[in-house]
Write an enzyme that holds these catalytic residues in place. Structure first.
Site, PDB file in Angstrom:
ATOM      1  N   HIS A 181       0.815  -1.097   0.055  1.00 31.51           N
ATOM      2  CA  HIS A 181      -0.003  -0.148   0.072  1.00 31.51           C
ATOM      3  C   HIS A 181       0.825   1.327   0.134  1.00 31.51           C
ATOM      4  CE1 HIS A 181      -3.947  -1.946   2.008  1.00 31.51           C
ATOM      5  NE2 HIS A 181      -3.168  -2.651   1.015  1.00 31.51           N
ATOM      6  N   GLU A 233       0.870   4.080   1.857  1.00 29.94           N
ATOM      7  CA  GLU A 233       1.332   4.257   3.125  1.00 29.94           C
ATOM      8  C   GLU A 233       2.373   3.557   3.697  1.00 29.94           C
ATOM      9  OE1 GLU A 233      -3.250   4.353   3.517  1.00 29.94           O
ATOM     10  OE2 GLU A 233      -1.847   3.130   2.319  1.00 29.94           O
ATOM     11  N   CYS A 282      -6.357   1.745   5.938  1.00 32.39           N
ATOM     12  CA  CYS A 282      -6.757   0.519   6.366  1.00 32.39           C
ATOM     13  C   CYS A 282      -6.144   0.185   7.914  1.00 32.39           C
ATOM     14  CB  CYS A 282      -6.762  -0.557   5.365  1.00 32.39           C
ATOM     15  SG  CYS A 282      -5.101  -1.209   5.404  1.00 32.39           S
ATOM     16  N   CYS A 324      -2.299  -0.618   7.691  1.00 32.41           N
ATOM     17  CA  CYS A 324      -1.666   0.990   7.201  1.00 32.41           C
ATOM     18  C   CYS A 324      -1.823   1.706   8.512  1.00 32.41           C
ATOM     19  CB  CYS A 324      -2.306   1.534   6.216  1.00 32.41           C
ATOM     20  SG  CYS A 324      -1.866   0.743   4.717  1.00 32.41           S
TER      21      CYS A 324
END
Length: 150
Positions: A54, A56, A84, A87
Site C-alpha cells: 500500500h 502508506e 486500512c 496501514c
C-alpha cells in the site's frame, strides 16, 4: 482548509493518478518532515504481487530509510484515502505525528470510519488526524477508476 495541507495532498494525488495509470487502485501518499517531502509513492500491490504494498507502507519504509530512524516523530503523512487496519497499525508504530487524509473509506478505514486505531487510548502512541483535504478530488479519482473496471 490549511493551504499547506492542500499543497502536500496534491503531491499524494499526483501519486494516486500515476498508480491509476498503471492499473493500481489510485491511492497515493507522501511523508513530509518539516518543509520537505522525504517520501512519496502510490499503491503497488498488483505490480509487486504484494498485499502489503500500500502507498502508506511504501512511504513509511522509504522515509524511515532516508531518515535513518524508524521513528518518524516530527513527520506528517498525507494520503488520499483513509488508511486500512494494516496501514493504521504501521502509522502508529512509525510514531507519525499527524495524519492528513482526503477521502473517508467506509468499507475499510481504520482512522475514524470502521474504527480509530491511530487514536486508540490503549496504545502507547496516538496522533493527530485531519481529514477531508481534497476529498472531492480523491473520491472522484477512485470512483472513476472503479467505474472503468466494471
Amino acid at each position: 482548509m490549511n493551504l499547506d495541507h492542500a499543497r502536500w495532498m496534491e503531491i499524494a494525488l499526483e501519486e494516486a493518478r500515476l498508480g491509476a495509470s498503471r492499473g493500481e487502485v489510485p491511492v497515493g501518499a507522501a511523508v513530509v518532515c518539516g518543509e520537505e517531502v522525504v517520501a512519496r509513492d502510490h499503491n503497488r500491490t498488483r505490480e509487486a504481487a504484494d498485499p502489503t504494498a500500500h502507498a502508506e507502507i511504501r512511504v513509511l519504509r522509504e522515509a524511515a530509510a532516508k531518515q535513518g530512524d524508524w521513528r518518524l516523530t516530527d513527520c506528517t503523512l498525507y494520503v488520499t484515502l483513509e488508511p486500512c487496519a494494516m496501514c493504521a497499525g504501521a502509522i502508529v508504530l512509525a510514531r507519525i505525528e499527524r495524519l492528513v487524509f482526503a477521502a473517508d473509506d467506509p468499507k475499510a478505514g481504520m482512522c475514524g470510519s470502521l474504527g480509530n486505531l491511530v487514536q486508540d487510548e490503549r496504545l502507547n502512541h496516538r496522533l493527530t488526524i485531519e481529514s477531508g483535504v481534497l476529498a472531492d478530488e480523491s473520491g472522484e479519482l477512485l470512483r472513476e477508476f472503479f467505474r472503468e473496471k466494471r
